[in-house]
Design an enzyme around this catalytic site. Structure first.
Site, PDB file in Angstrom:
ATOM      1  N   ASP A  47       0.842  -1.240   0.083  1.00 44.49           N
ATOM      2  CA  ASP A  47       0.110  -0.054  -0.011  1.00 44.49           C
ATOM      3  C   ASP A  47       0.735   1.233   0.074  1.00 44.49           C
ATOM      4  OD1 ASP A  47       0.949  -0.094   2.679  1.00 44.49           O
ATOM      5  OD2 ASP A  47      -0.929  -0.038   3.641  1.00 44.49           O
ATOM      6  N   GLU A  48       2.071   1.313  -0.584  1.00 50.47           N
ATOM      7  CA  GLU A  48       2.948   2.371  -0.472  1.00 50.47           C
ATOM      8  C   GLU A  48       3.953   2.152  -1.594  1.00 50.47           C
ATOM      9  OE1 GLU A  48       4.949   5.032   3.085  1.00 50.47           O
ATOM     10  OE2 GLU A  48       4.820   2.716   3.250  1.00 50.47           O
TER      11      GLU A  48
END
Length: 298
Positions: A47-48
């Site tokens: 998620d990054e």
């Protein structure tokens, strides 16, 4: 937040383990939103990611507009919030992205780097954990402003090569590039206990984390050779133990057995309490490489 904290805050609620298959699918969809803007995408986790939009493909005039457009698209297509940090380099962008979570956009302009950095506690700099923070505190360094007062030779004397890195970070310097498709070096999962527990009570958590890790590792085409167990004591001391078996892991059960075996190598006495446990995989090799590797042990 840690699962145990969620369960404590919501007593009686039904706890459903994370759906990693769905999580990975959404991560892929979000990554697809990035691609029309730039080919320079370096994932950090599911998620990054870092994006270099110095020359973005959509022709938007500023990086801030690119970030705003991406956030709006994620909200519209995935019904999710997303935080973004815009800055001249990677380490500043990472700090900026955390500034207004879980749904914000923070921009550090090139001429505002020093004003933003100097008031920050040194713990906000990459690599400054508890141990380094304590060493800096002994030198009466609490903020980046304090850190800037020390020259590179003094920092190198106390911290070795990392001292030179600290000297650069305190001045907002980070020359590392955004590298697309960088092979990840490790996969890990961890959780914090609701209360500090003795070593004997950590087995259920280790088993759950091993299952979660095994599921997450199935998307990796390469093969992990080394299992790592991480423990954090009630005094915040971090311990790690690792083992590289003769042959690659073949099942979740084998991963769990190794992780539990590593727990037996944590010998701080029965009175010691622990607040966190983590299980990880590292030392990734391509599948064809594993056949040629000799037996390794740590």
């Amino acid at each position: 937040m840690p699962a145990v904290q969620a369960e404590r805050l919501c007593p009686g609620a039904v706890f459903v383990p994370p759906d990693f298959t769905r999580y990975r699918a959404v991560s892929h969809d979000v990554r697809e939103i990035f691609k029309p803007h730039t080919d320079l995408i370096e994932p950090l986790s599911l998620d990054e990611a870092y994006l270099d939009v110095t020359e973005n493909k959509t022709g938007l005039p500023t990086a801030t507009m690119v970030a705003r457009t991406i956030r709006e698209q994620i909200r519209r297509e995935q019904n999710l919030t997303a935080s973004a940090g815009v800055a001249p380099n990677k380490f500043l962008a990472k700090i900026a992205s955390d500034w207004r979570k879980p749904d914000g956009l923070f921009v550090i302009q090139p001429d505002g780097v020093d004003a933003f950095l100097v008031p920050l506690p040194v713990e906000r700099l990459p690599g400054v954990g508890k141990v380094t923070g304590e060493k800096l505190a002994k030198l009466e360094i609490q903020t980046v402003r304090d850190l800037k007062k020390l020259d590179s030779q003094v920092l190198e004397q106390h911290f070795g090569r990392y001292g030179l890195r600290l000297h650069e970070l305190a001045r907002g310097v980070d020359n590392s590039e955004v590298v697309p498709d960088r092979p990840r070096q490790s996969i890990s999962v961890e959780d914090t206990f609701e209360r500090d527990v003795p070593l004997a009570e950590t087995e259920p958590m280790i088993r759950r984390l091993a299952e979660k890790l095994w599921s997450a590792s199935r998307t990796e085409s390469r093969i992990a050779r080394t299992v790592v167990l991480k423990m954090k004591t009630s005094e915040f001391k971090i311990l790690t133990r690792s083992h590289t078996p003769n042959s690659p892991l073949s099942s979740c059960e084998e991963l769990t057995d190794i992780a539990l075996g590593l727990r037996e190598r944590v010998a701080l006495g029965p009175q010691q309490r622990y607040r966190l446990v983590g299980v990880g995989l590292r030392n990734f090799l391509e599948a064809e490489e594993t056949a040629a590797q000799p037996a390794l042990f740590e």
